[in-house]
Scaffold this motif. Sequence first.
Motif, PDB file in Angstrom:
ATOM      1  N   SER A  73       0.849  -1.191   0.000  1.00  0.00           N
ATOM      2  CA  SER A  73       0.000   0.000   0.000  1.00  0.00           C
ATOM      3  C   SER A  73       0.886   1.243   0.000  1.00  0.00           C
ATOM      4  N   PRO A  74       0.484   2.286  -0.732  1.00  0.00           N
ATOM      5  CA  PRO A  74       1.263   3.534  -0.683  1.00  0.00           C
ATOM      6  C   PRO A  74       1.146   4.261   0.648  1.00  0.00           C
ATOM      7  N   PHE A  75       0.340   3.716   1.564  1.00  0.00           N
ATOM      8  CA  PHE A  75       0.236   4.282   2.909  1.00  0.00           C
ATOM      9  C   PHE A  75       0.935   3.414   3.955  1.00  0.00           C
ATOM     10  N   PHE A  76       1.756   2.477   3.488  1.00  0.00           N
ATOM     11  CA  PHE A  76       2.566   1.649   4.380  1.00  0.00           C
ATOM     12  C   PHE A  76       3.934   2.315   4.503  1.00  0.00           C
ATOM     13  N   PHE A  77       4.250   2.814   5.703  1.00  0.00           N
ATOM     14  CA  PHE A  77       5.509   3.513   5.949  1.00  0.00           C
ATOM     15  C   PHE A  77       6.272   2.881   7.115  1.00  0.00           C
ATOM     16  N   ALA A  78       6.033   1.597   7.364  1.00  0.00           N
ATOM     17  CA  ALA A  78       6.618   0.906   8.518  1.00  0.00           C
ATOM     18  C   ALA A  78       7.823   0.065   8.093  1.00  0.00           C
ATOM     19  N   TYR A  79       8.638  -0.314   9.085  1.00  0.00           N
ATOM     20  CA  TYR A  79       9.790  -1.192   8.867  1.00  0.00           C
ATOM     21  C   TYR A  79      10.680  -0.611   7.763  1.00  0.00           C
ATOM     22  N   PHE A  80      10.917  -1.422   6.717  1.00  0.00           N
ATOM     23  CA  PHE A  80      11.606  -0.997   5.508  1.00  0.00           C
ATOM     24  C   PHE A  80      10.827  -1.562   4.322  1.00  0.00           C
ATOM     25  N   PRO A  81      11.152  -1.166   3.093  1.00  0.00           N
ATOM     26  CA  PRO A  81      10.400  -1.706   1.952  1.00  0.00           C
ATOM     27  C   PRO A  81      10.547  -3.220   1.842  1.00  0.00           C
ATOM     28  N   THR A  82       9.523  -3.847   1.280  1.00  0.00           N
ATOM     29  CA  THR A  82       9.679  -5.202   0.759  1.00  0.00           C
ATOM     30  C   THR A  82       9.414  -5.104  -0.733  1.00  0.00           C
ATOM     31  N   ALA A  83      10.391  -5.472  -1.522  1.00  0.00           N
ATOM     32  CA  ALA A  83      10.351  -5.181  -2.952  1.00  0.00           C
ATOM     33  C   ALA A  83       9.295  -6.012  -3.669  1.00  0.00           C
ATOM     34  N   SER A  84       8.760  -5.436  -4.730  1.00  0.00           N
ATOM     35  CA  SER A  84       7.784  -6.139  -5.561  1.00  0.00           C
ATOM     36  C   SER A  84       7.771  -5.502  -6.934  1.00  0.00           C
ATOM     37  N   HIS A 434       0.462   3.260   8.268  1.00  0.00           N
ATOM     38  CA  HIS A 434       1.071   2.360   9.249  1.00  0.00           C
ATOM     39  C   HIS A 434       2.520   2.760   9.484  1.00  0.00           C
ATOM     40  N   LEU A 435       2.873   2.982  10.758  1.00  0.00           N
ATOM     41  CA  LEU A 435       4.232   3.314  11.177  1.00  0.00           C
ATOM     42  C   LEU A 435       4.665   2.374  12.291  1.00  0.00           C
ATOM     43  N   VAL A 436       5.974   2.243  12.476  1.00  0.00           N
ATOM     44  CA  VAL A 436       6.523   1.558  13.652  1.00  0.00           C
ATOM     45  C   VAL A 436       7.562   2.479  14.287  1.00  0.00           C
ATOM     46  N   PRO A 437       7.833   2.289  15.596  1.00  0.00           N
ATOM     47  CA  PRO A 437       8.759   3.171  16.300  1.00  0.00           C
ATOM     48  C   PRO A 437      10.147   2.560  16.452  1.00  0.00           C
ATOM     49  N   CYS A 438      11.031   3.333  17.058  1.00  0.00           N
ATOM     50  CA  CYS A 438      12.308   2.819  17.521  1.00  0.00           C
ATOM     51  C   CYS A 438      12.704   3.601  18.768  1.00  0.00           C
ATOM     52  N   HIS A 439      13.702   3.108  19.471  1.00  0.00           N
ATOM     53  CA  HIS A 439      14.289   3.843  20.579  1.00  0.00           C
ATOM     54  C   HIS A 439      15.678   4.306  20.161  1.00  0.00           C
ATOM     55  N   LEU A 440      15.933   5.594  20.278  1.00  0.00           N
ATOM     56  CA  LEU A 440      17.270   6.153  20.078  1.00  0.00           C
ATOM     57  C   LEU A 440      17.727   6.689  21.421  1.00  0.00           C
ATOM     58  N   ARG A 441      18.672   5.948  22.020  1.00  0.00           N
ATOM     59  CA  ARG A 441      19.039   6.198  23.419  1.00  0.00           C
ATOM     60  C   ARG A 441      17.768   6.084  24.269  1.00  0.00           C
ATOM     61  N   ASP A 442      17.395   7.157  24.946  1.00  0.00           N
ATOM     62  CA  ASP A 442      16.225   7.076  25.819  1.00  0.00           C
ATOM     63  C   ASP A 442      14.998   7.724  25.199  1.00  0.00           C
ATOM     64  N   GLN A 443      15.053   8.010  23.891  1.00  0.00           N
ATOM     65  CA  GLN A 443      13.920   8.673  23.242  1.00  0.00           C
ATOM     66  C   GLN A 443      13.083   7.694  22.433  1.00  0.00           C
ATOM     67  N   PHE A 444      11.770   7.801  22.544  1.00  0.00           N
ATOM     68  CA  PHE A 444      10.815   7.060  21.730  1.00  0.00           C
ATOM     69  C   PHE A 444      10.599   7.851  20.449  1.00  0.00           C
ATOM     70  N   VAL A 445      10.912   7.227  19.305  1.00  0.00           N
ATOM     71  CA  VAL A 445      10.961   7.937  18.025  1.00  0.00           C
ATOM     72  C   VAL A 445      10.061   7.237  17.012  1.00  0.00           C
TER      73      VAL A 445
END
Length: 479
Positions: A73-84, A434-445
């Motif tokens: 979906s063009p509205f999928f912005f999570a993880y990294f791409p999966t090619a197709s 759709h998004l997913v997060p990460c932690h950079l040091r002590d920050q929720f990003v």
Amino acid sequence: MNASEFRRRGKEMVDYIADYLEGVEGRPVYPDVEPGYLRPLIPTSAPQEPETFEDIIRDIEKIIMPGVTHWHSPFFFAYFPTASSYPSMLADMLCGAIGCIGFSWAASPACTELETVMMDWLGKMLELPKVFLAEEAGEGGGVIQGSASEATLVALLAARTKVIRQLQAASPERTQADIMGKLVAYSSDQAHSSVERAGLIGGVKLKAIPSDGNYAMQASALQEALDRDKAAGLIPFFVVVTLGTTSCCSFDNLLEVGPVCNKENMWLHVDAAYAGSAFICPEFRHLLNGVEFADSFNFNPHKWLLVNFDCSAMWVKKRTDLTGAFKLDPVYLKHSHQDSGLITDYRHWQIPLGRRFRSLKLWFVFRMYGVKGLQAYIRKHVQLSHEFEALVRQDPRFEICVQVTLGLVCFRLKGSNQLNEALLQRINDAKRIHLVPCHLRDQFVLRFAICSRRVESSHVRLAWEHISRLAGEVLRAEK
């Protein structure tokens, strides 16, 4: 199903797939189902009598699609791409039809030889040093693994075998168990969890080197750890450098870390799972500078190079480092050409025995897009990420957390982690993007990755408008 029905149903399936991909934008990007949703929708046992193709297709929409996360979906912005891509899908169909299990040259010569040539093609696109290429009977070469996780594990196991044999040759009284207990591998604290998993499977200690302010591993920090561990009687033997980390797409300092690894006689593996595709563009090739110091290098064409999963490209400087670790030759796998020096048996380069004809996907995609077409695709995604970055920077409520290099933007609301967790919750609950997060040091990003082959500027702007509006709701609720 006979050949006649297969022709008819195959055309119907191609139409269904094309309709799905053309209409995927209209489907909710994230499913609205609860765990266990599927079991009550299907029988408790397999049918005793055959069922019709029509029934199966109806159940795809009724049972399967409601539980699908639509990665394309063009509205999928999570993880990294999966090619197709359509060429890759067509190649996968042919791969399935041929159905060879290419564990050796004799098992299907075309399967082996096309892979060797395609890995050289791809290596040249990346401007890899010639030592990594197999042409003209070089010592190195490329192999298609299933994933970057597999490639890291294969490299670690090969390095482990190599160092054990070297130490036992120098000191025959040393046991393998004694050496194993002292082996240490290293990576940045930003490396993918699969690196830690490789250490667990390989039975060796893995130490995380603290990254710097740019979330990169520096040579000085690595050297300090090596000196400390050698003084304690440990045996450093393996280092993973990450180019394009999963959390924030940071780049370890390969140009400085590489010489340290060479001086200390440690295996250097370079993991560029996501970012590696971008190195086919001259303006991003400098990010791979220092690869000449590596013993092995890996990236995933199945992420960002329009080749469907699974297709993870791995190169080694010395193929005997892999075959020395994994080679076994039972009589039922031997063939008359294996000792000719002219062929490759890829079963000695990997963990599984069996392997599919995956190089067909590379061959189709490279020929039908051309290098220029693939470069244009990468550049478009990078441009879209900078467009999103600019939108974030224009809003004083938000901040960019890391320099945007390729197709990933790490951003957050200025404020507490709880505030950003609440924003992400609202974003994903709404199911428009759709998004997913990460932690950079002590920050929720929050991570915003350009993923879909179909994504355009309009989708990025709609996504930002959606995020901006939900941010306003979260901030008002905090007051």
